[in-house]
Motif scaffolding. Structure first.
Motif, short mmCIF file in Angstrom:
data_model
loop_
_atom_site.label_atom_id
_atom_site.label_comp_id
_atom_site.label_asym_id
_atom_site.label_seq_id
_atom_site.Cartn_x
_atom_site.Cartn_y
_atom_site.Cartn_z
N CYS A 19 65.89 66.78 52.07
CA CYS A 19 67.10 67.11 51.31
C CYS A 19 67.29 68.61 51.17
CB CYS A 19 67.06 66.47 49.92
SG CYS A 19 68.66 66.61 49.09
N CYS A 21 70.01 69.75 49.32
CA CYS A 21 71.05 69.89 48.28
C CYS A 21 70.78 71.15 47.46
CB CYS A 21 71.09 68.64 47.39
SG CYS A 21 69.76 68.53 46.18
N CYS A 24 67.48 71.03 45.51
CA CYS A 24 66.28 71.10 46.35
C CYS A 24 66.11 72.49 46.95
CB CYS A 24 66.34 70.02 47.44
SG CYS A 24 66.08 68.34 46.80
N ASN A 250 66.80 63.94 42.76
CA ASN A 250 66.83 65.39 43.04
C ASN A 250 68.25 65.96 43.08
OD1 ASN A 250 67.61 65.35 46.10
ND2 ASN A 250 65.99 63.83 45.85
N THR A 251 69.25 65.11 43.27
CA THR A 251 70.64 65.59 43.31
C THR A 251 71.25 65.76 41.92
OG1 THR A 251 71.31 63.28 43.48
CG2 THR A 251 71.18 64.55 45.54
ZN LIG Z 1 68.04 67.25 47.01
#
Ligand SMILES: [Zn+2]
Length: 282
Positions: A19, A21, A24, A250-251
């Motif tokens: 990821c 994003c 992250c 995590n987003t």
């Molecule tokens: Zn992420």
């Protein structure tokens, strides 16, 4: 009761290996705005001596090593008296396969979760190397199971229909409510939560279309049976005990201490779980 958060992230952890994003990227850059998290697992002890793990994350080995009270006190020993599974998702069960070093395990689960993990699973044979290696127990006593809207694990979605026991929350020793995954807040959940002094609740996604908006997926939070936090704040606003969001993807913008969403959750009285969070209930 002592409570230790070993891991606070949803499946994939934070940062997640594939990821990129905003969260992250910040985590990898060492930004002070965010703190990396391992996947959800909480240890509880009512006597300060033996411990119960709530779920068994893929990172269980490092999580045990990071918390001295879970270390062996003899050449072959573990203070882990039992492991309670709230559903059969891999981020809650894979850790069991990592505890395969010929040690008896006691696992609390619903029939649906037990069957999903043991039946047709060749890897489970590693936990059947001697009689009694795993003792499966139903919930009861100080571990009270509360049905919670959820779904079957992704790898079992095509084999069999959804069942009542696919997803539960726990009321532990009558004072800690633990709902790391919930697609809605139901009257039986409210009843259990109202009896608790402290609540851990599903913090997976802030909003329903979080993954879609970030271009990271096609599923909405509700497709994955997670009530978006923005709606949980409302549904659980009456609860006056300590309330903590856990199983955070995590987003989720909550993970960024500088975000508007973080301020909104904190203003509503919520804490955001982090690895190493440690406290006691009288
Ligand atoms: Zn992420």
């Amino acid at each position: 009761m002592r409570i230790r958060v070993l891991g606070a992230a949803a499946g994939g952890g934070f940062p997640q290996w594939n990821c990129g994003c905003a969260n992250c990227r910040k985590a990898r850059a060492g930004s002070p705005d965010v703190t990396p998290l391992t996947q959800e697992c909480v240890a509880v002890s009512t006597d300060g001596d033996s411990w119960f793990l709530l779920n068994a994350s893929p990172e269980i080995r490092s999580q045990i090593e990071a918390f001295a009270p879970l270390h062996p006190r003899a050449p072959r020993h573990s203070p882990i008296a039992g492991i309670a599974l709230t559903n059969g998702d891999l981020d809650h069960t894979l850790g069991l396969l990592s505890l395969r070093e010929s040690h008896p395990l006691t696992v609390y689960a619903t029939d649906a979760v037990r069957r999903g993990f043991t039946e047709g699973n060749a890897l489970y044979r590693t936990l059947e190397r001697f009689p009694g290696q795993v003792t499966w127990k139903s919930f009861g006593g100080f571990l009270e199971a509360i049905p919670a809207p959820g779904k079957r694990p992704v790898h079992l979605e095509k084999s069999g229909k959804a069942e009542d026991g696919d997803n539960i929350g726990l009321l532990i020793d009558g004072k800690l409510a633990y709902f790391p995954a919930a697609g809605a807040v139901t009257p039986p959940m409210i009843e259990a939560i109202n009896r608790a002094e402290c609540l851990f609740f599903d913090g997976t996604f802030w909003s329903n279309d979080e993954l879609i908006a970030a271009g990271l997926g096609t599923k909405r939070a509700e497709d994955m049976a997670h009530l978006p936090v923005v709606r949980s704040l409302e549904a659980l606003s009456h609860f006056k005990g300590r309330k903590i969001l856990i199983h955070i993807n995590n987003t989720n913008p909550l993970l960024d201490r500088t975000s508007r969403e973080r301020r909104q959750a904190e203003a509503a009285g919520w804490e955001i779980a982090r690895d190493g969070m440690d406290f006691s209930l009288e």
